[in-house]
Design a protein around this motif. Structure first.
Motif, PDB file in Angstrom:
ATOM      1  N   PHE A 125      83.806  93.358  33.555  1.00 43.67           N
ATOM      2  CA  PHE A 125      83.762  92.272  32.577  1.00 43.67           C
ATOM      3  C   PHE A 125      82.946  92.671  31.340  1.00 43.67           C
ATOM      4  O   PHE A 125      83.265  92.256  30.215  1.00 43.67           O
ATOM      5  N   PHE A 169      85.041  87.418  41.481  1.00 45.09           N
ATOM      6  CA  PHE A 169      85.698  87.396  40.168  1.00 45.09           C
ATOM      7  C   PHE A 169      85.354  86.112  39.407  1.00 45.09           C
ATOM      8  O   PHE A 169      84.992  86.148  38.231  1.00 45.09           O
ATOM      9  N   ALA A 170      85.458  84.963  40.087  1.00 48.37           N
ATOM     10  CA  ALA A 170      85.242  83.673  39.439  1.00 48.37           C
ATOM     11  C   ALA A 170      83.808  83.521  38.940  1.00 48.37           C
ATOM     12  O   ALA A 170      83.567  83.017  37.832  1.00 48.37           O
ATOM     13  N   TYR A 173      83.268  85.746  35.894  1.00 52.53           N
ATOM     14  CA  TYR A 173      84.034  85.183  34.776  1.00 52.53           C
ATOM     15  C   TYR A 173      83.306  83.982  34.173  1.00 52.53           C
ATOM     16  O   TYR A 173      83.176  83.865  32.948  1.00 52.53           O
ATOM     17  N   LYS A 177      82.329  84.372  30.351  1.00 54.51           N
ATOM     18  CA  LYS A 177      83.526  83.947  29.618  1.00 54.51           C
ATOM     19  C   LYS A 177      83.259  83.744  28.124  1.00 54.51           C
ATOM     20  O   LYS A 177      84.170  83.922  27.296  1.00 54.51           O
ATOM     21  N   LEU A 180      83.923  86.947  26.138  1.00 51.75           N
ATOM     22  CA  LEU A 180      85.233  87.579  26.273  1.00 51.75           C
ATOM     23  C   LEU A 180      86.138  87.168  25.116  1.00 51.75           C
ATOM     24  O   LEU A 180      86.194  85.988  24.750  1.00 51.75           O
ATOM     25  N   LYS A 185      90.833  86.552  27.947  1.00 54.22           N
ATOM     26  CA  LYS A 185      90.856  85.365  28.808  1.00 54.22           C
ATOM     27  C   LYS A 185      92.290  84.993  29.168  1.00 54.22           C
ATOM     28  O   LYS A 185      92.596  84.682  30.319  1.00 54.22           O
ATOM     29  N   LEU A 188      93.720  87.439  31.697  1.00 53.45           N
ATOM     30  CA  LEU A 188      93.132  87.233  33.025  1.00 53.45           C
ATOM     31  C   LEU A 188      93.726  85.999  33.709  1.00 53.45           C
ATOM     32  O   LEU A 188      94.017  86.019  34.912  1.00 53.45           O
TER      33      LEU A 188
END
Length: 362
Positions: A125, A169-170, A173, A177, A180, A185, A188
Motif C-alpha cells: 500500500f 487487506f481491509a 486500506y 486510503k 491513495l 482505489k 482495488l
C-alpha cells in the motif's frame, strides 16, 4: 467482527441451551478485557495522511527480498494447493495437514515468508501511494502480498487464512486510503468485487467437503453455526468456570511441558477467544494487567503525529492479533509477537541510520 460472532453465540446458545452453564461475571470480565485491548483503536483513528516511506531506497530493497521469499513459498505451495483442489476429500487433507509439523530446514525456509507477511501488505500500500512506480514492481509486490497466503490456505483445506488475509487487506486500506490516488482505489475496489465471489465459492466447497463428505457425517450448516458461535461461550463454560492452575506463559511461548495439561479446564478443542488463551497463562488479575500494558503501549503510538512503516506494521500485527483472537490464538503466539517487535525495532534502527547518513551528506 466481535459483534457478529457474539450474535452467532446467542443463536448457538438458543439451539443448545441445555449444554451451557454460564456465569454473568465471566461474560462481564470477557467484555471488559476485550474493550481494554480495543481502546487504542477507539481512541485513535490511525488514518495515515502522509506516505510512510521515509527511507525509499531501503524499503524498496526490503520489498524485493519480500518478493523473492513470496515467490519461493508460492512455488512450493502451488503443486500442493493444486492437489488439494483436485481432491474430493478435503476433510482428510485438513486433518493430515494440521497433524504435520515443520520438520526440515527446507520447510522452515519455505514458511519464512509467513513471519513477515504483514510487512508485505504495508509495503504494498505504501508503494501504491507513491507516484511514478514501476507497474511490474507493484504487480509483483501485490502478488507477493496475497498469493502465498492463498496457496497455503488452499493446501491446508482451510478457510481462516482467507478471512485473515481479507481482514489484513481491509485494515491497511482503511488506514492508508487517504493517501491513495483515486484510480488506485477504483482498481482495488474492482479487484475485490471480482475476488470475493471466488472466495465465497471456495468457502462453500470446503465447508461441504469437510463436513458433509467427511466420515463424521456432520451437517455443514450446523457445523458453521457452531464454528462461528462458540468461542465466547466456551470461555465462560470451559475455561473460567473450572480452571485451577495457570501456565505462567508456557502457552504463550509454546513450552513442551504444556502439551497435555488443561489446568482443570474442559474446553477440549473448542475456541476460547484470545482472552481465554491469556487467562490460561495469567489468570484473572494477570490477564487484565497484560491488557492494560498493551493498551497503554499502542495508545502511545496512536498519539504520534507521523506513523512510519514500522509503526503501521506493528499496529497491523496488533490488529490481527485481536481479529484472529475472536476465535482463539494458537500456542506460541508470544513468539510471533516477539518477532514483530524485533522487526519493528530493526526497521526503526535502519531508518534512523539511513536518515542520519543523509543528513551527514547534506
Amino acid at each position: 467482527m466481535y459483534a457478529t460472532i457474539s450474535l452467532f453465540c446467542v443463536i448457538n446458545y438458543n439451539a443448545s441451551s441445555h449444554f451451557w452453564h454460564f456465569s454473568f461475571f465471566s461474560f462481564l470480565y470477557l467484555y471488559i478485557v476485550i474493550l481494554i485491548f480495543m481502546k487504542p483503536f477507539m481512541k485513535n483513528r490511525f488514518v495515515i495522511h502522509e506516505n510512510p516511506l521515509s527511507s525509499y531506497n531501503i524499503y524498496r530493497t526490503i520489498a524485493k527480498v519480500y518478493i523473492v521469499l513470496a515467490i519461493f513459498s508460492s512455488i512450493v505451495y502451488f503443486p500442493i494447493a493444486l492437489d488439494s483442489l483436485r481432491s474430493s476429500d478435503l476433510a482428510d487433507i485438513y486433518e493430515v495437514a494440521h497433524e504435520e509439523k515443520e520438520g526440515n530446514l527446507f520447510s522452515k525456509f519455505t514458511n519464512l515468508f509467513f513471519h513477515v507477511r504483514y510487512l508485505g501488505m504495508v509495503l504494498f500500500f505504501s508503494f501504491l501511494a507513491k507516484e511514478k512506480q514501476s507497474k511490474i514492481f507493484l504487480f509483483l509486490l501485490g502478488i507477493a502480498a496475497f498469493l502465498p497466503v492463498i496457496l497455503a490456505t488452499i493446501s491446508l483445506a482451510s478457510r481462516g487464512g482467507m478471512v485473515a488475509l481479507f481482514a489484513n487487506f481491509a485494515i491497511v486500506y482503511l488506514m492508508m486510503k487517504d493517501i491513495l490516488p483515486k484510480y488506485v482505489k477504483r482498481t482495488l475496489i474492482i479487484a475485490v468485487s471480482i475476488i470475493i465471489p471466488l472466495i465465497l465459492i471456495y468457502f462453500i466447497a470446503v465447508t461441504v467437503s469437510r463436513f458433509e463428505e467427511s466420515s463424521l457425517n456432520i451437517d455443514a450448516g450446523e457445523s458453521m453455526m457452531y464454528y462461528l458461535g462458540h468461542s465466547m461461550l466456551t470461555f465462560n463454560y470451559g475455561v473460567m468456570d473450572t480452571i485451577q492452575n495457570y501456565a505462567n506463559g508456557a502457552y504463550m511461548f509454546d513450552c513442551s511441558s504444556l502439551k497435555d495439561i488443561r489446568f482443570g479446564t474442559h474446553f477440549g478443542t473448542n475456541f476460547i477467544t484470545f482472552v481465554g488463551v491469556l487467562y490460561l497463562d495469567f489468570g484473572l488479575v494477570g490477564t487484565v494487567l497484560v491488557a492494560i500494558i498493551f493498551c497503554s503501549y499502542f495508545c502511545k503510538i496512536g498519539r504520534r503525529r507521523y506513523l512510519d512503516i514500522p509503526d503501521i506494521y506493528l499496529l497491523l500485527t496488533y490488529s490481527m492479533l485481536i481479529f484472529n483472537g475472536v476465535f482463539v490464538l494458537g500456542r506460541g503466539y508470544g513468539i510471533q509477537l516477539l518477532e514483530a517487535w524485533i522487526i519493528y525495532f530493526l526497521l526503526k534502527f535502519i531508518q534512523r541510520a539511513t536518515i542520519g547518513r543523509m543528513h551527514l551528506r547534506a
